[in-house]
Design an enzyme around this catalytic site. Structure first.
Site, PDB file in Angstrom:
ATOM      1  N   ARG A 142     -14.398 -12.004 -56.939  1.00 56.30           N
ATOM      2  CA  ARG A 142     -13.629 -12.988 -57.703  1.00 56.30           C
ATOM      3  C   ARG A 142     -12.909 -13.911 -56.734  1.00 56.30           C
ATOM      4  O   ARG A 142     -12.276 -13.442 -55.772  1.00 56.30           O
ATOM      5  CB  ARG A 142     -12.620 -12.263 -58.597  1.00 56.30           C
ATOM      6  N   ARG A 187      -2.038 -11.963 -58.143  1.00 51.41           N
ATOM      7  CA  ARG A 187      -3.419 -12.427 -58.231  1.00 51.41           C
ATOM      8  C   ARG A 187      -3.481 -13.928 -58.542  1.00 51.41           C
ATOM      9  O   ARG A 187      -2.479 -14.625 -58.449  1.00 51.41           O
ATOM     10  CB  ARG A 187      -4.159 -11.601 -59.282  1.00 51.41           C
ATOM     11  N   LYS A 203      -1.310  -4.023 -59.969  1.00 47.30           N
ATOM     12  CA  LYS A 203      -1.641  -5.445 -60.005  1.00 47.30           C
ATOM     13  C   LYS A 203      -0.500  -6.252 -60.608  1.00 47.30           C
ATOM     14  O   LYS A 203       0.322  -5.740 -61.372  1.00 47.30           O
ATOM     15  CB  LYS A 203      -2.929  -5.673 -60.788  1.00 47.30           C
ATOM     16  N   LYS A 227       0.302 -10.307 -62.222  1.00 49.40           N
ATOM     17  CA  LYS A 227      -0.311 -11.549 -62.682  1.00 49.40           C
ATOM     18  C   LYS A 227       0.752 -12.582 -63.020  1.00 49.40           C
ATOM     19  O   LYS A 227       1.755 -12.259 -63.655  1.00 49.40           O
ATOM     20  CB  LYS A 227      -1.201 -11.275 -63.898  1.00 49.40           C
ATOM     21  N   CYS A 265     -14.693  -9.885 -72.225  1.00 49.12           N
ATOM     22  CA  CYS A 265     -14.837  -9.496 -70.818  1.00 49.12           C
ATOM     23  C   CYS A 265     -16.310  -9.229 -70.525  1.00 49.12           C
ATOM     24  O   CYS A 265     -17.156  -9.258 -71.419  1.00 49.12           O
ATOM     25  CB  CYS A 265     -13.986  -8.260 -70.521  1.00 49.12           C
ATOM     26  N   CYS A 273     -19.543  -3.379 -65.326  1.00 52.67           N
ATOM     27  CA  CYS A 273     -18.178  -2.863 -65.168  1.00 52.67           C
ATOM     28  C   CYS A 273     -18.166  -1.351 -65.305  1.00 52.67           C
ATOM     29  O   CYS A 273     -18.604  -0.810 -66.331  1.00 52.67           O
ATOM     30  CB  CYS A 273     -17.241  -3.492 -66.188  1.00 52.67           C
ATOM     31  N   CYS A 298     -13.221  -1.971 -72.863  1.00 49.00           N
ATOM     32  CA  CYS A 298     -12.294  -0.869 -72.625  1.00 49.00           C
ATOM     33  C   CYS A 298     -10.875  -1.368 -72.853  1.00 49.00           C
ATOM     34  O   CYS A 298     -10.659  -2.572 -73.017  1.00 49.00           O
ATOM     35  CB  CYS A 298     -12.469  -0.305 -71.208  1.00 49.00           C
ATOM     36  N   CYS A 305      -8.962  -7.090 -70.125  1.00 47.64           N
ATOM     37  CA  CYS A 305      -9.189  -8.272 -69.296  1.00 47.64           C
ATOM     38  C   CYS A 305      -9.326  -9.564 -70.103  1.00 47.64           C
ATOM     39  O   CYS A 305      -8.992 -10.633 -69.603  1.00 47.64           O
ATOM     40  CB  CYS A 305     -10.427  -8.062 -68.418  1.00 47.64           C
TER      41      CYS A 305
END
Length: 570
Positions: A79, A149, A214, A216, A434, A440, A479, A483
């Site tokens: 990415r 990110r 993470k 964002k 996603c 994935c 899931c 995302c």
């Protein structure tokens, strides 16, 4: 006592990996040189995320390869870091060339975080790919991992003058919040080692173990909430005085991920701390990050996001600590009104002589199909376009800053390649998914490959009940990591098993309220059977202009989520 007990708990495994990684170097170079396997070891699989890529395998082929006693068909997803989603036509051509030469998919995919990613990269091609990005003025550092990110900023062509003031903040946030380690430059770009003793290298903001999880960040320009700002750990909501940027409302504590069956995990929308002037924004951003660095949960990664830190420590305590570290005092939050969230397709006038053309690209997958040569069409446009390309957080693309004199030529190319002129439903234009299967490793069910067919079923329900003109935000993920931000969708499907999903309803149309689960582990047939009478009731009883998500709450069909920690599972 509780804090003492918490500190005595064992750290999550990733914490040890980061500590031993020598500022994200690990043994990546050794693994890269190992031609016996297409994979990296377990620790390096975590470290490479900080460099922008994930190890995956083709799950469609997994059983067959296992039967042949072969290792999984490993490949990598990378990415890029593209603040605000803006790139030049020259960069577009370069990244497309890279996809054709160095990936098995020969394509790029626009993401829900306003950037692009490659799929199907062989380990032997990773370094060449990253060096190709570097030559184009792009990189993938911190696009993944326990750091800040890619920073989003909605394109907002209807307020282009304000966007010109706000967009640089997305770039500055992205640059200033990068990790300072030289690992990326050393490993991938063959840069000379600055520190002969890597113990001398320091991470002034992140420290040796970076963030607990993470992080964002998004910048939003009201009245459009294209970036779903409240789903981010950190949000800057632009406040204008006329056409001038006056400052930002700062929001903290959003996040979409949860775990099936674990009531201690939940999606959450951010709280607003207050208003700051532009010159205070960067100090506040760093204070939020360092507070999360020091206060976040490093024992349980499922509870490591900033949203849980705020739930556990309290918003007022968190706000006071951010003010102390930043040396600022938040002013009262300024009034904000969001009235839309999705992309506005077709042509829109910018400032002066400029126009912007937004194209619908299903699932953001840039490939040539027999009936839609999308990749070739975008290449043709990139070869003549003098403005810029803007990726949206809904996986679409804006051909931005087109002079009036070139508008006709750009439109002709878009029509020639089938990118412009075909009508899509209001709901399809607002929806996304996603990647999920087959690449994935977390996916439990289909998402990208299933979304078009599911939308056709939803469109049929809308047409049957004569509400086709009303856009409904539909999102699917394979899931519960979220995302595609399904918990902020009016209709959200989250994969539970092959062909089975949890159904969530009741988010606001503009992204200011979460939805709630109404069906668990159900088939498409059961989901559509549940939606059918709701759609009929909506058609008969809705107020003028009332969105579907608002109606199901007002009608009592779904209980509203006001406090995620108590209401989402309750």
């Amino acid at each position: 006592m509780a804090d003492k007990q918490e500190s005595q708990r064992p750290l999550a495994a990733n914490e040890g990996m980061k500590t031993k990684s020598r500022h994200l170097r690990g043994s990546i170079e050794h693994g890269l040189a190992d031609g016996v396997t297409g994979s990296f070891n377990e620790s390096d699989q975590q470290m490479i995320k900080f460099h922008g890529f994930y190890q995956q395998d083709d799950r469609d082929e997994r059983a067959e390869r296992q039967a042949q006693k072969l290792e999984p068909h490993y490949s990598f997803m990378l990415r890029a870091r593209v603040p605000g989603g803006v790139c030049t036509p020259e960069q577009w051509l370069a990244l497309d060339d890279i996809a054709a030469e160095l990936t098995s998919y020969h394509s790029i995919r626009l993401t829900t975080r306003q950037t692009f990613q490659y799929h199907g990269i062989a380990k032997r091609n990773i370094k060449a790919l990253i060096q190709g990005l570097d030559k184009a003025g792009l990189d993938s550092i911190a696009a993944c991992g326990d750091v800040n990110r890619n920073v989003m900023c909605n394109p907002n062509p209807l307020q282009s003058s304000l966007h010109q003031q706000v967009y640089p903040w997305a770039v500055r946030l992205s640059e200033d919040l990068l990790p300072k380690t030289q690992a990326y430059a050393e490993i991938w770009l063959d840069k000379e080692k600055i520190f002969s003793n890597q113990q001398d290298e320091v991470e002034p903001m992140y420290g040796d173990t970076y963030l607990p999880r993470k992080f964002k960040t998004a910048v939003a320009i009201p009245p459009h909430n294209d970036v779903d700002v409240y789903t981010n750990d950190l949000g800057f909501i632009a406040i204008a005085h006329g056409d001038e940027l006056a400052g930002f409302n700062v929001s903290v504590g959003g996040g979409m991920g949860s775990t099936h069956g674990d009531v201690n995990t939940f999606p959450r929308l951010a709280d607003v701390l207050g208003f700051v002037e532009p010159e205070q924004a960067m100090d506040v951003a760093k204070a939020v990050i360092t507070t999360q660095r020091d206060w976040g949960n490093r024992h349980d990664r499922k509870r490591a996001r900033l949203k849980y830190t705020i739930e556990d420590k309290g918003l007022d305590n968190f706000k006071a600590e951010v003010e102390r570290r930043a040396g600022v005092k938040f002013g009262p939050a300024r009034p904000v009104n969001f009235d839309s969230r999705g992309d506005r397709f077709g042509w829109h006038k910018g400032t002066g002589d400029s126009w912007h053309l937004t194209l619908y690209l299903e699932n953001g997958r840039i490939v040539d199909k027999p009936d839609l040569p999308m990749r070739s069409g975008l290449r043709a446009i990139a070869k003549v376009h003098k403005g810029d390309f803007r990726m949206t957080s809904s996986q679409n693309l804006m051909i931005a800053n087109v002079p009036e004199s070139e508008k006709e030529a750009i439109q002709a190319l878009a029509q020639e390649y089938g990118l412009y002129g075909k009508s899509i439903s209001a709901t399809r234009g607002q929806s996304m998914a996603c990647v999920a299967l087959p690449t994935c490793p977390l996916a439990m069910a289909e998402a990208e490959r299933y979304l078009p067919d599911f939308l056709t079923q939803v469109e049929a329900l809308q047409a049957r009940h004569q509400v086709a003109e009303q856009p409904i935000v539909v999102r699917i993920t394979g899931c519960p990591n979220g995302c595609a931000r399904p918990f902020a969708a009016e209709i959200g499907l989250v994969g539970k098993a092959e062909g089975r999903y949890n159904l969530y309803l009741g988010a606001s149309h503009v992204g200011t309220r979460l939805n709630k689960m109404v069906l668990e582990n159900e088939t498409e047939e059961a989901i559509l059977a549940h939606l059918d009478p709701l759609m009929a009731q909506y058609a008969a009883e809705r107020n003028p202009g009332e969105a579907f998500g608002d109606f199901v709450i007002r009608s009592g069909a779904v209980a509203p989520v006001y406090q995620a920690a108590t209401d989402f599972h309750g």
